[in-house]
Design a protein around this motif. Structure first.
Motif, PDB file in Angstrom:
ATOM      1  N   ARG A  42       0.836  -1.209   0.000  1.00  0.00           N
ATOM      2  CA  ARG A  42       0.000   0.000   0.000  1.00  0.00           C
ATOM      3  C   ARG A  42       0.869   1.257   0.000  1.00  0.00           C
ATOM      4  NH1 ARG A  42      -5.336  -0.951   0.799  1.00  0.00           N
ATOM      5  NH2 ARG A  42      -5.953  -2.966   1.694  1.00  0.00           N
ATOM      6  N   GLU A  43       1.909   1.253   0.821  1.00  0.00           N
ATOM      7  CA  GLU A  43       2.822   2.396   0.867  1.00  0.00           C
ATOM      8  C   GLU A  43       3.508   2.591  -0.479  1.00  0.00           C
ATOM      9  OE1 GLU A  43       4.036   2.089   5.623  1.00  0.00           O
ATOM     10  OE2 GLU A  43       5.242   1.094   4.084  1.00  0.00           O
ATOM     11  N   PHE A  44       3.872   1.481  -1.121  1.00  0.00           N
ATOM     12  CA  PHE A  44       4.538   1.571  -2.416  1.00  0.00           C
ATOM     13  C   PHE A  44       3.607   2.186  -3.464  1.00  0.00           C
ATOM     14  CE2 PHE A  44       5.924  -0.530  -6.459  1.00  0.00           C
ATOM     15  CZ  PHE A  44       7.132   0.131  -6.571  1.00  0.00           C
ATOM     16  N   GLU A  45       2.349   1.782  -3.482  1.00  0.00           N
ATOM     17  CA  GLU A  45       1.397   2.359  -4.421  1.00  0.00           C
ATOM     18  C   GLU A  45       1.226   3.857  -4.178  1.00  0.00           C
ATOM     19  OE1 GLU A  45      -2.148   0.092  -3.997  1.00  0.00           O
ATOM     20  OE2 GLU A  45      -1.369  -1.665  -5.058  1.00  0.00           O
ATOM     21  N   GLN A  46       1.174   4.261  -2.906  1.00  0.00           N
ATOM     22  CA  GLN A  46       1.060   5.687  -2.598  1.00  0.00           C
ATOM     23  C   GLN A  46       2.304   6.452  -3.060  1.00  0.00           C
ATOM     24  OE1 GLN A  46      -1.523   7.335  -1.605  1.00  0.00           O
ATOM     25  NE2 GLN A  46      -2.882   5.609  -1.111  1.00  0.00           N
ATOM     26  N   HIS A  47       3.462   5.821  -2.927  1.00  0.00           N
ATOM     27  CA  HIS A  47       4.699   6.459  -3.384  1.00  0.00           C
ATOM     28  C   HIS A  47       4.661   6.695  -4.887  1.00  0.00           C
ATOM     29  CE1 HIS A  47       8.980   7.379  -3.779  1.00  0.00           C
ATOM     30  NE2 HIS A  47       9.066   6.434  -4.707  1.00  0.00           N
ATOM     31  N   ILE A  48       4.233   5.694  -5.655  1.00  0.00           N
ATOM     32  CA  ILE A  48       4.150   5.832  -7.105  1.00  0.00           C
ATOM     33  C   ILE A  48       3.113   6.887  -7.477  1.00  0.00           C
ATOM     34  CG2 ILE A  48       3.658   4.635  -9.265  1.00  0.00           C
ATOM     35  CD1 ILE A  48       6.294   3.843  -7.804  1.00  0.00           C
ATOM     36  N   ALA A  49       1.997   6.913  -6.762  1.00  0.00           N
ATOM     37  CA  ALA A  49       0.984   7.944  -7.017  1.00  0.00           C
ATOM     38  C   ALA A  49       1.574   9.337  -6.810  1.00  0.00           C
ATOM     39  CB  ALA A  49      -0.223   7.733  -6.112  1.00  0.00           C
ATOM     40  N   GLY A  50       2.404   9.488  -5.783  1.00  0.00           N
ATOM     41  CA  GLY A  50       3.051  10.776  -5.536  1.00  0.00           C
ATOM     42  C   GLY A  50       3.977  11.177  -6.674  1.00  0.00           C
ATOM     43  N   LEU A  51       4.700  10.218  -7.266  1.00  0.00           N
ATOM     44  CA  LEU A  51       5.574  10.525  -8.401  1.00  0.00           C
ATOM     45  C   LEU A  51       4.754  10.966  -9.616  1.00  0.00           C
ATOM     46  CD1 LEU A  51       8.158   7.576  -8.204  1.00  0.00           C
ATOM     47  CD2 LEU A  51       8.447   9.925  -7.398  1.00  0.00           C
ATOM     48  N   LEU A  52       3.614  10.322  -9.821  1.00  0.00           N
ATOM     49  CA  LEU A  52       2.748  10.708 -10.935  1.00  0.00           C
ATOM     50  C   LEU A  52       2.249  12.137 -10.775  1.00  0.00           C
ATOM     51  CD1 LEU A  52       0.652   7.417 -11.274  1.00  0.00           C
ATOM     52  CD2 LEU A  52       2.448   8.202 -12.831  1.00  0.00           C
ATOM     53  N   ARG A  53       1.824  12.482  -9.561  1.00  0.00           N
ATOM     54  CA  ARG A  53       1.359  13.852  -9.316  1.00  0.00           C
ATOM     55  C   ARG A  53       2.494  14.854  -9.499  1.00  0.00           C
ATOM     56  NH1 ARG A  53      -1.083  11.008  -4.806  1.00  0.00           N
ATOM     57  NH2 ARG A  53      -3.318  10.694  -5.210  1.00  0.00           N
ATOM     58  N   ARG A  54       3.687  14.463  -9.041  1.00  0.00           N
ATOM     59  CA  ARG A  54       4.848  15.350  -9.187  1.00  0.00           C
ATOM     60  C   ARG A  54       5.124  15.668 -10.644  1.00  0.00           C
ATOM     61  NH1 ARG A  54      10.458  12.518  -8.671  1.00  0.00           N
ATOM     62  NH2 ARG A  54       9.831  12.106 -10.831  1.00  0.00           N
ATOM     63  N   ASP A  55       4.887  14.676 -11.531  1.00  0.00           N
ATOM     64  CA  ASP A  55       5.200  14.840 -12.946  1.00  0.00           C
ATOM     65  C   ASP A  55       4.004  15.298 -13.775  1.00  0.00           C
ATOM     66  OD1 ASP A  55       7.756  14.114 -12.352  1.00  0.00           O
ATOM     67  OD2 ASP A  55       7.603  12.071 -13.104  1.00  0.00           O
ATOM     68  N   GLY A  56       3.007  15.880 -13.122  1.00  0.00           N
ATOM     69  CA  GLY A  56       1.934  16.555 -13.836  1.00  0.00           C
ATOM     70  C   GLY A  56       0.685  15.757 -14.106  1.00  0.00           C
ATOM     71  N   CYS A  57       0.615  14.512 -13.628  1.00  0.00           N
ATOM     72  CA  CYS A  57      -0.597  13.718 -13.846  1.00  0.00           C
ATOM     73  C   CYS A  57      -1.745  14.241 -12.988  1.00  0.00           C
ATOM     74  CB  CYS A  57      -0.342  12.253 -13.536  1.00  0.00           C
ATOM     75  SG  CYS A  57       0.790  11.453 -14.697  1.00  0.00           S
ATOM     76  N   THR A  58      -2.950  14.113 -13.498  1.00  0.00           N
ATOM     77  CA  THR A  58      -4.140  14.569 -12.776  1.00  0.00           C
ATOM     78  C   THR A  58      -5.085  13.404 -12.524  1.00  0.00           C
ATOM     79  OG1 THR A  58      -5.259  15.103 -14.861  1.00  0.00           O
ATOM     80  CG2 THR A  58      -3.966  16.857 -13.797  1.00  0.00           C
ATOM     81  N   ASP A  59      -6.048  13.646 -11.653  1.00  0.00           N
ATOM     82  CA  ASP A  59      -7.059  12.627 -11.329  1.00  0.00           C
ATOM     83  C   ASP A  59      -6.403  11.298 -10.959  1.00  0.00           C
ATOM     84  OD1 ASP A  59      -9.633  11.695 -10.916  1.00  0.00           O
ATOM     85  OD2 ASP A  59      -9.890  11.028 -12.994  1.00  0.00           O
ATOM     86  N   VAL A  60      -5.330  11.363 -10.144  1.00  0.00           N
ATOM     87  CA  VAL A  60      -4.589  10.168  -9.750  1.00  0.00           C
ATOM     88  C   VAL A  60      -5.378   9.438  -8.660  1.00  0.00           C
ATOM     89  CG1 VAL A  60      -2.446   9.277  -8.797  1.00  0.00           C
ATOM     90  CG2 VAL A  60      -2.398  11.268 -10.318  1.00  0.00           C
ATOM     91  N   ARG A  61      -5.730   8.197  -8.929  1.00  0.00           N
ATOM     92  CA  ARG A  61      -6.521   7.407  -7.984  1.00  0.00           C
ATOM     93  C   ARG A  61      -5.839   6.076  -7.709  1.00  0.00           C
ATOM     94  NH1 ARG A  61     -12.752   8.192 -10.241  1.00  0.00           N
ATOM     95  NH2 ARG A  61     -12.732  10.504 -10.257  1.00  0.00           N
ATOM     96  N   VAL A  62      -5.631   5.790  -6.429  1.00  0.00           N
ATOM     97  CA  VAL A  62      -5.032   4.527  -6.005  1.00  0.00           C
ATOM     98  C   VAL A  62      -6.157   3.555  -5.684  1.00  0.00           C
ATOM     99  CG1 VAL A  62      -3.521   3.381  -4.348  1.00  0.00           C
ATOM    100  CG2 VAL A  62      -3.011   5.717  -5.094  1.00  0.00           C
ATOM    101  N   HIS A  63      -6.167   2.420  -6.359  1.00  0.00           N
ATOM    102  CA  HIS A  63      -7.221   1.427  -6.152  1.00  0.00           C
ATOM    103  C   HIS A  63      -6.718   0.323  -5.230  1.00  0.00           C
ATOM    104  CE1 HIS A  63      -9.548   3.413  -9.288  1.00  0.00           C
ATOM    105  NE2 HIS A  63      -8.440   3.432 -10.024  1.00  0.00           N
ATOM    106  N   GLY A  64      -5.923  -0.612  -5.771  1.00  0.00           N
ATOM    107  CA  GLY A  64      -5.343  -1.678  -4.958  1.00  0.00           C
ATOM    108  C   GLY A  64      -6.395  -2.627  -4.425  1.00  0.00           C
ATOM    109  N   GLY A  65      -5.959  -3.821  -4.009  1.00  0.00           N
ATOM    110  CA  GLY A  65      -6.847  -4.805  -3.409  1.00  0.00           C
ATOM    111  C   GLY A  65      -7.792  -5.409  -4.430  1.00  0.00           C
ATOM    112  N   SER A  66      -8.776  -6.172  -3.933  1.00  0.00           N
ATOM    113  CA  SER A  66      -9.730  -6.829  -4.818  1.00  0.00           C
ATOM    114  C   SER A  66     -10.680  -5.803  -5.415  1.00  0.00           C
ATOM    115  CB  SER A  66     -10.528  -7.879  -4.037  1.00  0.00           C
ATOM    116  OG  SER A  66     -11.209  -7.268  -2.961  1.00  0.00           O
ATOM    117  N   GLY A  67     -11.169  -6.085  -6.608  1.00  0.00           N
ATOM    118  CA  GLY A  67     -12.107  -5.187  -7.250  1.00  0.00           C
ATOM    119  C   GLY A  67     -11.465  -4.087  -8.057  1.00  0.00           C
ATOM    120  N   ASP A  68     -10.130  -4.075  -8.167  1.00  0.00           N
ATOM    121  CA  ASP A  68      -9.473  -3.015  -8.919  1.00  0.00           C
ATOM    122  C   ASP A  68      -9.368  -3.319 -10.405  1.00  0.00           C
ATOM    123  OD1 ASP A  68      -7.535  -4.943  -9.040  1.00  0.00           O
ATOM    124  OD2 ASP A  68      -6.038  -3.844  -7.884  1.00  0.00           O
TER     125      ASP A  68
END
Length: 353
Positions: A237-263
């Motif tokens: 979970r922490e790793f996914e949040q870290h990657i989401a932070g890199l995406l936001r840093r590089d200009g991505c928008t509407d960044v959503r972390v799903h993870g787990g079942s149902g993603d």
């Protein structure tokens, strides 16, 4: 010398590491039933790449131990209720279920499986135990302030390192030796000798480790090494949040972390700075692991499901040649350990520009 085979012989050792179920996904992705908690006999056989009969035989020989770690067989109303809750439609009078803890238990008992052997080896890896255990580890934890890295106070630094190494040995290796001595029989005298040698070696090991720390601090790329060490210590979970932070840093928008079942196979979805729909798979695997072709093929299907215009498969390990070839053909950017290190340090990925 202690190696992964000790887990095959000592239940005391197996019980001591039974909670470290996170290593299962670090060695190989473990698929779960829709309830997100259990696996069936067939699923566990597929994970360990053995026949179903091998799992059934192991359960027969170690039923009491597996029961204590969450193995159960459902029948009657309990089975019907579980099918209703989990959405399973299989027509069977009984259903054997393994919890993640029971799956790890199987890994510590199953002899004829390379995957099980890798799990056992990873469990006993000294660096892994030091990083994930309760010990405050200088190597894998960034300093709180500049004084922590100040060589003007070598006595204080050496003392802190020595205490940490002593804690690691005292809380992992020596207890394992104690447990082996209790159960070993004719090897008792040799094990006692090994234990005493280990205790005498603590001082020498501390000295060598102190020198290693000074060399690491002198390297120009030490900040990058610290980044990767921190990521290796993250939960998924922490790793996914870290990657989401890199995406936001590089200009991505509407960044959503799903993870787990149902993603539906996507850990993160987003839009690039120029508006393309992006889907991301994150795998915080052990560095010695590789992303295999089957895992990449599964992610390519996820791209179609999410109507993605760009895709990232981010892993803390290398990709097999077949997986890289599939990624190139499907337009997936395979972010391996080296590229991830550079990305975390500030280098933007070309697909996000």
């Amino acid at each position: 010398m202690i190696n992964e085979t000790v887990l095959l012989e000592s239940r005391t050792l197996r019980d001591g590491v039974a909670d470290r179920t996170d290593v299962l996904d670090r060695v190989k992705a473990l698929s779960l039933l829709p309830d997100g908690t259990h696996v069936t006999t067939a699923m566990i056989a597929a994970y360990f790449q053995v026949g179903i009969e091998a799992i059934k035989s192991l359960v027969k020989d170690h039923r009491e131990e597996l029961d204590s770690n969450g193995y159960r067989v459902l029948t009657g109303p309990e089975l019907r209720s579980f099918k209703d809750l989990s959405g399973i439609s299989a027509r069977t009078a009984t259903l054997a279920l393994f919890s993640r803890r029971a799956v790890l238990n199987v890994a510590m008992l199953l002899r004829d499986s390379e995957v099980a052997r890798q799990v056992r080896t990873y469990l006993l890896d000294m660096e892994y135990l030091a990083r994930t255990g309760p010990v405050e580890n200088f190597v894998h934890r960034p300093p709180n302030n500049l004084h922590d890295l100040n060589d003007n106070d070598p006595a204080g630094l050496d003392d802190r390192i020595d205490r940490r190494i002593t804690d690691v040995l005292g809380k992992t290796v020596v207890p394992m030796l104690n447990a082996l001595i209790e159960t070993a029989g004719e090897q008792r005298r040799d094990l006692i000798s090994v234990r005493e040698d280990m205790r005498r070696a603590q001082g020498k090991l501390a000295q060598h480790t102190q020198r290693l720390h000074r060399l690491e601090r002198a390297r120009e790329q030490r900040p990058l090494g610290g980044v990767m060490a921190a990521m290796d210590a993250m939960t998924w979970r922490e790793f996914e949040q870290h990657i989401a932070g890199l995406l936001r840093r590089d200009g991505c928008t509407d960044v959503r972390v799903h993870g787990g079942s149902g993603d539906r196979g996507a850990d993160i979805t987003a839009h690039t700075a120029d508006g393309r729909r992006l889907v991301v798979q994150c795998k915080n695997f052990a560095p010695h692991r590789s992303v295999w072709s089957g895992e990449m093929q599964k992610f390519v299907g996820t791209m179609t499901l999410h109507h993605a215009e760009a895709a990232l498969y981010v892993a803390t390990c290398p990709f097999s040649r077949e997986a890289r070839d599939i990624a190139v053909q499907a337009g997936v950017t395979a972010v391996h350990r080296g590229l991830l290190e550079a990305w975390s340090a500030g280098t933007a990925l070309s697909v996000l520009r």
